[in-house]
Write a protein that holds these residues in place. Structure first.
Motif, mmCIF file in Angstrom:
data_model
loop_
_atom_site.group_PDB
_atom_site.id
_atom_site.type_symbol
_atom_site.label_atom_id
_atom_site.label_comp_id
_atom_site.label_asym_id
_atom_site.label_seq_id
_atom_site.Cartn_x
_atom_site.Cartn_y
_atom_site.Cartn_z
ATOM 1 N N GLY A 1 43.488 21.543 54.786
ATOM 2 C CA GLY A 1 42.404 22.505 54.633
ATOM 3 C C GLY A 1 42.568 23.528 53.534
ATOM 4 O O GLY A 1 41.604 23.875 52.847
ATOM 5 N N MET A 2 43.793 24.067 53.359
ATOM 6 C CA MET A 2 43.981 25.093 52.341
ATOM 7 C C MET A 2 44.378 24.513 50.994
ATOM 8 O O MET A 2 44.505 25.242 50.011
ATOM 9 C CB MET A 2 45.044 26.108 52.801
ATOM 10 C CG MET A 2 44.571 27.043 53.898
ATOM 11 S SD MET A 2 45.833 28.266 54.363
ATOM 12 C CE MET A 2 46.054 29.157 52.816
ATOM 13 N N GLY A 3 44.571 23.199 50.959
ATOM 14 C CA GLY A 3 45.056 22.557 49.741
ATOM 15 C C GLY A 3 44.187 22.795 48.525
ATOM 16 O O GLY A 3 44.683 23.039 47.422
ATOM 17 N N HIS A 4 42.860 22.757 48.706
ATOM 18 C CA HIS A 4 41.969 22.904 47.545
ATOM 19 C C HIS A 4 41.952 24.333 47.009
ATOM 20 O O HIS A 4 41.489 24.583 45.890
ATOM 21 C CB HIS A 4 40.550 22.445 47.907
ATOM 22 C CG HIS A 4 39.776 23.395 48.742
ATOM 23 N ND1 HIS A 4 40.039 23.592 50.084
ATOM 24 C CD2 HIS A 4 38.747 24.240 48.430
ATOM 25 C CE1 HIS A 4 39.205 24.491 50.567
ATOM 26 N NE2 HIS A 4 38.413 24.900 49.596
ATOM 27 N N LEU A 5 42.460 25.273 47.799
ATOM 28 C CA LEU A 5 42.568 26.658 47.337
ATOM 29 C C LEU A 5 43.994 27.017 46.943
ATOM 30 O O LEU A 5 44.227 28.091 46.375
ATOM 31 C CB LEU A 5 42.085 27.617 48.428
ATOM 32 C CG LEU A 5 40.581 27.633 48.735
ATOM 33 C CD1 LEU A 5 40.302 28.556 49.914
ATOM 34 C CD2 LEU A 5 39.781 28.071 47.521
ATOM 35 N N GLY A 6 44.928 26.151 47.275
ATOM 36 C CA GLY A 6 46.338 26.451 47.034
ATOM 37 C C GLY A 6 46.776 26.137 45.619
ATOM 38 O O GLY A 6 47.508 25.175 45.373
ATOM 39 N N HIS A 7 46.332 26.964 44.668
ATOM 40 C CA HIS A 7 46.720 26.755 43.272
ATOM 41 C C HIS A 7 46.556 28.062 42.503
ATOM 42 O O HIS A 7 45.794 28.964 42.931
ATOM 43 C CB HIS A 7 45.874 25.650 42.632
ATOM 44 C CG HIS A 7 44.391 25.904 42.724
ATOM 45 N ND1 HIS A 7 43.727 26.814 41.926
ATOM 46 C CD2 HIS A 7 43.448 25.387 43.550
ATOM 47 C CE1 HIS A 7 42.442 26.834 42.234
ATOM 48 N NE2 HIS A 7 42.250 25.982 43.221
ATOM 49 N N PRO A 8 47.238 28.205 41.360
ATOM 50 C CA PRO A 8 47.096 29.418 40.556
ATOM 51 C C PRO A 8 45.630 29.647 40.183
ATOM 52 O O PRO A 8 44.882 28.708 39.913
ATOM 53 C CB PRO A 8 47.949 29.119 39.321
ATOM 54 C CG PRO A 8 48.988 28.161 39.826
ATOM 55 C CD PRO A 8 48.265 27.291 40.803
ATOM 56 N N VAL B 1 54.002 29.943 47.813
ATOM 57 C CA VAL B 1 54.465 28.614 47.414
ATOM 58 C C VAL B 1 53.462 27.945 46.473
ATOM 59 O O VAL B 1 53.839 27.192 45.568
ATOM 60 C CB VAL B 1 54.688 27.735 48.670
ATOM 61 C CG1 VAL B 1 54.883 26.276 48.288
ATOM 62 C CG2 VAL B 1 55.893 28.236 49.452
ATOM 63 N N SER B 2 52.163 28.246 46.666
ATOM 64 C CA SER B 2 51.102 27.600 45.885
ATOM 65 C C SER B 2 50.782 28.313 44.582
ATOM 66 O O SER B 2 49.975 27.812 43.794
ATOM 67 C CB SER B 2 49.826 27.513 46.724
ATOM 68 O OG SER B 2 50.063 26.894 47.958
ATOM 69 N N GLY B 3 51.345 29.475 44.374
ATOM 70 C CA GLY B 3 51.058 30.207 43.141
ATOM 71 C C GLY B 3 49.765 30.991 43.186
ATOM 72 O O GLY B 3 49.221 31.387 42.148
ATOM 73 N N VAL B 4 49.255 31.243 44.390
ATOM 74 C CA VAL B 4 48.029 32.028 44.555
ATOM 75 C C VAL B 4 48.343 33.519 44.360
ATOM 76 O O VAL B 4 49.434 33.980 44.700
ATOM 77 C CB VAL B 4 47.436 31.791 45.968
ATOM 78 C CG1 VAL B 4 46.270 32.739 46.245
ATOM 79 C CG2 VAL B 4 47.001 30.344 46.112
ATOM 80 N N THR B 5 47.388 34.270 43.838
ATOM 81 C CA THR B 5 47.574 35.703 43.619
ATOM 82 C C THR B 5 47.166 36.490 44.861
ATOM 83 O O THR B 5 46.019 36.399 45.311
ATOM 84 C CB THR B 5 46.740 36.200 42.431
ATOM 85 O OG1 THR B 5 47.102 35.457 41.257
ATOM 86 C CG2 THR B 5 46.974 37.681 42.190
ATOM 87 N N GLN B 6 48.107 37.271 45.398
ATOM 88 C CA GLN B 6 47.841 38.106 46.565
ATOM 89 C C GLN B 6 47.784 39.577 46.173
ATOM 90 O O GLN B 6 48.556 40.041 45.341
ATOM 91 C CB GLN B 6 48.964 37.976 47.605
ATOM 92 C CG GLN B 6 49.035 36.672 48.337
ATOM 93 C CD GLN B 6 50.131 36.701 49.398
ATOM 94 O OE1 GLN B 6 50.000 37.345 50.427
ATOM 95 N NE2 GLN B 6 51.221 35.990 49.123
ATOM 96 N N SER B 7 46.874 40.285 46.821
ATOM 97 C CA SER B 7 46.829 41.739 46.712
ATOM 98 C C SER B 7 46.963 42.288 48.126
ATOM 99 O O SER B 7 46.168 41.939 49.004
ATOM 100 C CB SER B 7 45.501 42.199 46.103
ATOM 101 O OG SER B 7 45.304 41.621 44.829
ATOM 102 N N HIS B 8 47.978 43.093 48.375
ATOM 103 C CA HIS B 8 48.186 43.652 49.707
ATOM 104 C C HIS B 8 47.305 44.881 49.901
ATOM 105 O O HIS B 8 47.135 45.695 48.984
ATOM 106 C CB HIS B 8 49.651 44.046 49.901
ATOM 107 C CG HIS B 8 50.593 42.891 49.848
ATOM 108 N ND1 HIS B 8 51.167 42.450 48.673
ATOM 109 C CD2 HIS B 8 51.064 42.070 50.825
ATOM 110 C CE1 HIS B 8 51.952 41.416 48.923
ATOM 111 N NE2 HIS B 8 51.905 41.167 50.213
ATOM 112 N N TRP B 9 46.771 44.992 51.118
ATOM 113 C CA TRP B 9 45.909 46.139 51.428
ATOM 114 C C TRP B 9 46.168 46.520 52.881
ATOM 115 O O TRP B 9 45.750 45.826 53.797
ATOM 116 C CB TRP B 9 44.447 45.769 51.217
ATOM 117 C CG TRP B 9 43.531 46.952 51.134
ATOM 118 C CD1 TRP B 9 42.837 47.537 52.150
ATOM 119 C CD2 TRP B 9 43.209 47.696 49.961
ATOM 120 N NE1 TRP B 9 42.108 48.603 51.687
ATOM 121 C CE2 TRP B 9 42.316 48.731 50.339
ATOM 122 C CE3 TRP B 9 43.597 47.608 48.618
ATOM 123 C CZ2 TRP B 9 41.798 49.640 49.420
ATOM 124 C CZ3 TRP B 9 43.086 48.521 47.713
ATOM 125 C CH2 TRP B 9 42.198 49.521 48.111
ATOM 126 N N GLY B 10 46.834 47.626 53.095
ATOM 127 C CA GLY B 10 47.245 47.999 54.442
ATOM 128 C C GLY B 10 46.229 48.780 55.243
ATOM 129 O O GLY B 10 46.356 48.905 56.460
#
Length: 588
Positions: free
Chosen positions: A203-210, A234-243
């Motif tokens: 399911g997340m494979g198509h989104l799991g890329h830079p 692991v997939s090279g996706v860009t995360q932004s943390h928001w607490g």
């Protein structure tokens, strides 16, 4: 992560705040940051297998410190930042943690009395704590680690990494049981990578890329949030943390994520905020939203029929897409391709609403013991079901109607609790305690819980037993039942003790004939009950705290089939019988 840094060093893994702006952190930057931080852990004497507590909200440093802990072969022990003092103390003592990494001064003060003194004994003499030191993120914990590790060679870290195997213990994640203290689920490195690969395969494979963007805002101490975050790294996706979840819409509009991970309560808030904004503008706009909502639900339900949506329905949806749906998608950032929800059940109408407006929300199922998701409805979505088992997981229903799970993501057992491990793990299958059904197509539907664990709409697991026991200690309270499964917050049904209530009336010159229903609104009486509620709330986190209570008009009894002969409450009977009262709690 290190392999990604070597193969694609310039891939941006994180956007993090620095000096009032957001900067990019590449895979190489993150790998270097992890190694420098890990060197500090080695300098502090952290050995492979040592447990390290991480008590922090969602931020870049959480992932940094988690990877540094793993890189030295130590065991991560995540703790929710909202946990009560007693919960934190239990985790530190039970895990035998030697180091704690906190976020705030308040967190640090919670732990200071557990730190070992110069003579090797805890400041709190009665504690079995093995805690040697506490470092606080807001007081330069990362910088301190990097400074103290400056004499350590990077090769020392890489040597530690080489010694880690798939079967090495990676984390101890504490989860609430139905009674007693939380149990620590032992998760190996194999468990975590198995979960990551399962999510990418199903399911997340198509989104799991830079190039893909995600806002990570759920507490990373939550096993699902951590699992998804690892999958993104692991997939090279860009995360932004928001607490800060109160300003989540700001983050979504700023970072325009392609994937949103949430719990039902988050999606409820998005819907409610949109409706309230429309209704506040004018009655016409409020009515328009209601029509748009009904159309979205109707359209989504039609997708599940052989005929599909009618031409008229498609045209109506097209109109509302311009007037309403597009604005809702914009509030989510305008780029969302997929949303995932877990933690508790999502109402069917809410799921249909989001699918109808063009943002399908896939409902998943899993537990800490299964290293987060073991089933998600990515393929062949059937609203009301939590989907089919993820790649590599298996599911079955035992003779008691309980869902059982097996697979590579299954935990190895409970820390320091062999008895519980033997009870829950049988022949490679984990008995979840959830009642359910599995269709011929493999779709799992949750029908109830054999255990008393409550899961709020916000995804918080609550064990009601300990709080109920505290409440029953109050003389006026005969029975107390915590409610809130699938609801926005925990509440309580309170049954008063007849004898004590008679005394209460006499002491205050209240007529003996005054009924319980009449007394339920008495401010002094409610104050007494609130004191008991406050006492119970002091033992749990804010998210688990009882927000409201309802005084029942009579005590529970065995004659009415509400109590067993041994005076245990038949929860399902009581909840069904007082369904109207429970509904009124959440109406007010």
């Amino acid at each position: 992560m290190f392999a990604l840094a070597k193969a694609s060093p310039h891939v941006v893994l994180f956007q993090r705040p620095s000096n009032y702006e957001w900067i990019s952190v590449t895979a190489r930057d993150f790998a270097d940051d992890v190694v420098e931080t890990a060197k500090g852990l080695i300098s502090l004497g952290v050995e492979p297998g040592d447990r390290v507590v991480l008590l922090s909200g969602t931020r870049y440093e959480w992932n940094l410190l988690a990877f540094a802990i793993w890189s030295v072969g130590a065991v991560l022990v995540p703790v929710y930042p909202s946990s009560s003092h007693s919960q934190v103390q239990w985790v530190v003592e039970d895990s035998g943690a030697v180091l704690a990494l906190t976020e705030t001064r308040e967190h640090t003060e919670t732990l200071e009395h557990l730190v070992l003194q110069e003579d090797g004994t805890p400041a709190l003499a009665s504690s079995p704590s093995q805690l040697r030191r506490v470092l606080e993120i807001n007081s330069s914990a990362v910088q301190t680690l990097k400074f103290e590790g400056r004499q350590i060679e990077a090769e020392d870290v890489y040597e530690r990494i080489e010694r880690i195997t798939h079967d090495s213990l990676a984390s101890i994640n504490y989860t609430s049981g139905t009674t007693g203290n939380p149990k620590g689920c032992m998760l190996t490195h194999r468990n975590w990578i198995f979960e990551v690969r399962a999510l990418l395969a199903d399911g997340m494979g198509h989104l799991g890329h830079p190039g893909t963007r995600v806002v990570t805002y759920l507490p990373l101490a939550h096993v699902l949030a951590h699992a998804v975050s690892l999958t993104l790294i692991v997939s090279g996706v860009t995360q932004s943390h928001w607490g800060d979840t109160k300003t989540l819409t700001t983050a979504l509009e700023r970072f325009r994520p392609h994937l949103v991970l949430g719990v039902p309560r988050v999606f409820e808030k998005v819907r409610n905020a949109a409706y309230n904004k429309a209704a506040d503008d004018s009655k016409v706009k409020g009515a328009l939203f209601r029509q748009a909502e009904a159309t979205a639900i109707e359209y989504s339900k039609a997708l599940d029929t052989e005929e599909g949506p009618s031409r008229a329905l498609k045209l109506r949806r097209q109109l509302f897409d311009k007037l309403v749906y597009s604005k809702l998608r914009a509030a989510l950032g305008g780029q969302v391709e997929q949303a995932i929800t877990g933690g508790s059940a999502m109402s069917a109408d809410l799921a249909h609403f989001f699918r109808g407006l063009g943002v399908p929300v896939y409902e998943g199922y899993g537990l800490t013991e299964t290293t987060a998701a073991c089933a998600v409805g990515f393929e062949d979505q059937r609203i009301g079901s939590v989907g089919q088992p993820l790649n590599g997981y298996g599911a079955r229903i035992n003779e008691d109607g309980e869902i059982c799970i097996r697979g590579g993501g299954l935990f190895t057992g409970y820390w320091n609790n062999e008895e519980a491990t033997k009870q829950e793990l049988v022949d490679g299958w984990f008995t979840t305690g959830d009642l359910g059904e599995i269709s011929e197509s493999g779709h799992i539907t949750i029908t109830g819980r054999s255990k008393d664990l409550i899961v709020t709409a916000g995804g918080k697991n609550i064990s009601p037993g300990p709080m109920e026991n505290i409440l029953r200690e109050h003389p006026l309270i005969s029975q107390a039942l915590v409610v809130g499964d699938g609801k926005p917050f925990p509440a309580a049904l309170i049954a008063l003790d007849d004898d004590e209530l008679t005394r209460y009336k006499l002491d205050r010159n209240i007529p003996a004939s005054r009924s319980v229903a009449d007394m339920a609104t008495d401010s002094a009486l409610r104050g007494e009950i609130q004191d008991a509620i406050n006492m119970a709330n002091s033992t749990v986190s804010k998210a688990e705290s009882i927000k409201k209570f309802w005084i029942l008009d009579r005590d529970l009894s065995e004659e009415d089939n509400e109590l067993t002969p041994t005076m245990k409450v038949k929860r399902n009977v009581v909840f069904n019988r007082f369904a109207d009262e429970i509904a009124k709690i959440y109406e007010r």
